[in-house]
Scaffold this motif. Structure first.
Motif, PDB file in Angstrom:
ATOM      1  N   ARG A   1       0.516  16.947 -50.164  1.00 47.66           N
ATOM      2  CA  ARG A   1      -0.063  15.684 -50.656  1.00 47.66           C
ATOM      3  C   ARG A   1       0.832  14.500 -50.278  1.00 47.66           C
ATOM      4  NH1 ARG A   1      -3.949  15.352 -54.483  1.00 47.66           N
ATOM      5  NH2 ARG A   1      -3.529  17.495 -55.104  1.00 47.66           N
ATOM      6  N   THR A   2       2.141  14.669 -50.460  1.00 49.82           N
ATOM      7  CA  THR A   2       3.083  13.597 -50.142  1.00 49.82           C
ATOM      8  C   THR A   2       3.130  13.320 -48.639  1.00 49.82           C
ATOM      9  OG1 THR A   2       4.414  14.202 -52.066  1.00 49.82           O
ATOM     10  CG2 THR A   2       5.476  12.838 -50.402  1.00 49.82           C
ATOM     11  N   GLU A   3       3.113  14.368 -47.821  1.00 48.22           N
ATOM     12  CA  GLU A   3       3.120  14.186 -46.356  1.00 48.22           C
ATOM     13  C   GLU A   3       1.909  13.371 -45.920  1.00 48.22           C
ATOM     14  OE1 GLU A   3       5.192  15.041 -43.839  1.00 48.22           O
ATOM     15  OE2 GLU A   3       6.658  16.071 -45.097  1.00 48.22           O
ATOM     16  N   LEU A   4       0.738  13.725 -46.420  1.00 46.20           N
ATOM     17  CA  LEU A   4      -0.481  13.015 -46.022  1.00 46.20           C
ATOM     18  C   LEU A   4      -0.470  11.580 -46.540  1.00 46.20           C
ATOM     19  CD1 LEU A   4      -3.220  13.121 -44.568  1.00 46.20           C
ATOM     20  CD2 LEU A   4      -4.227  13.730 -46.754  1.00 46.20           C
ATOM     21  N   GLN A   5      -0.117  11.401 -47.804  1.00 44.98           N
ATOM     22  CA  GLN A   5      -0.093  10.051 -48.361  1.00 44.98           C
ATOM     23  C   GLN A   5       0.906   9.159 -47.628  1.00 44.98           C
ATOM     24  OE1 GLN A   5       0.578  10.675 -52.569  1.00 44.98           O
ATOM     25  NE2 GLN A   5      -1.614  10.829 -52.998  1.00 44.98           N
ATOM     26  N   THR A   6       2.051   9.707 -47.267  1.00 43.77           N
ATOM     27  CA  THR A   6       3.056   8.921 -46.540  1.00 43.77           C
ATOM     28  C   THR A   6       2.520   8.486 -45.181  1.00 43.77           C
ATOM     29  OG1 THR A   6       4.844  10.102 -47.651  1.00 43.77           O
ATOM     30  CG2 THR A   6       5.408   8.949 -45.625  1.00 43.77           C
ATOM     31  N   ALA A   7       1.890   9.406 -44.463  1.00 47.60           N
ATOM     32  CA  ALA A   7       1.333   9.070 -43.145  1.00 47.60           C
ATOM     33  C   ALA A   7       0.219   8.030 -43.278  1.00 47.60           C
ATOM     34  CB  ALA A   7       0.809  10.331 -42.463  1.00 47.60           C
ATOM     35  N   LEU A   8      -0.615   8.180 -44.298  1.00 44.40           N
ATOM     36  CA  LEU A   8      -1.704   7.223 -44.505  1.00 44.40           C
ATOM     37  C   LEU A   8      -1.172   5.841 -44.865  1.00 44.40           C
ATOM     38  CD1 LEU A   8      -4.147   9.527 -46.503  1.00 44.40           C
ATOM     39  CD2 LEU A   8      -4.567   8.574 -44.223  1.00 44.40           C
ATOM     40  N   VAL A   9      -0.166   5.792 -45.734  1.00 47.02           N
ATOM     41  CA  VAL A   9       0.422   4.503 -46.120  1.00 47.02           C
ATOM     42  C   VAL A   9       1.080   3.840 -44.911  1.00 47.02           C
ATOM     43  CG1 VAL A   9       2.292   3.456 -47.463  1.00 47.02           C
ATOM     44  CG2 VAL A   9       0.669   4.968 -48.581  1.00 47.02           C
TER      45      VAL A   9
END
Length: 195
Positions: free
Chosen positions: A118-126
């Motif tokens: 979840r954190t990996e995806l959210q970081t890339a999206l942000v």
């Protein structure tokens, strides 16, 4: 993230690869001139055949990236490196509205994944959203709980303070006192990196 440093790093890497390739070509030419037996034409034919075989093989086919509308439909690789590559590939083709939609979906309980994924995806999206809207990227980060709040918030604020210190300061003036440490640390780090 300082874009200038990233560009310089890529430029240096490219120059080093170029020099290495030139050195190998010149070394092969020099050695072929000195020892005619080393430049056996059958060897170069074998190398050329192997190269052609690898170029046409199905080891890593290049296909267009298929990105589902819902992140619950993503096929997540097991290995961390493969996961990061997949996430980067998916996020790179998303438009701003899709990024906002995926960020919203990433907070839903029906997407049952580990905190790391979840954190990996959210970081890339942000990071992708920061290219078009620092306000919305910071808004998403600040709506999270700690430690994601300060991690994503620092990422956005660092970029913002590097390019527009006054705008960054204005955007965080009304934040609670418990955020002061990471905010001040991020802004000071961004400013010291510019000197």
């Amino acid at each position: 993230m300082n874009k200038t440093l990233v560009r310089i790093a890529f430029l240096c890497a490219g120059v080093l690869v170029g020099f290495g390739a030139i050195f190998l070509v010149l070394d092969n030419l020099y050695n072929a001139d000195e020892d005619p037996q080393k430049s056996d034409p059958s060897v170069s034919d074998d190398v050329e055949k192997n190269f052609d075989r690898l170029a046409t093989s199905d080891i890593h086919p290049i296909t267009s990236i298929e990105v589902p509308d819902h992140i619950v439909d993503l096929e997540l690789p097991d290995q961390l490196f493969d996961l990061k590559v997949a996430i980067t590939s998916w996020v790179s083709v998303l438009e701003r509205e899709q990024i906002l939609d995926w960020l919203n979906q990433s907070t839903q309980k029906d997407w049952q994944v580990s905190v790391q994924i979840r954190t990996e995806l959210q970081t890339a999206l942000v990071q992708k959203l920061m290219q078009s809207s620092l306000h919305q990227a910071l808004e998403f980060a600040l709506a999270r709980l700690e430690p994601v709040r300060s991690t994503l918030g620092s990422l956005v604020l660092f970029e913002w303070a590097s390019t527009d210190l006054e705008g960054a300061m204005d955007s965080v003036k009304s934040l609670p006192a418990e955020d002061r440490y990471w905010i001040l640390n991020t802004i000071l780090t961004a400013q010291s990196g510019l000197k």
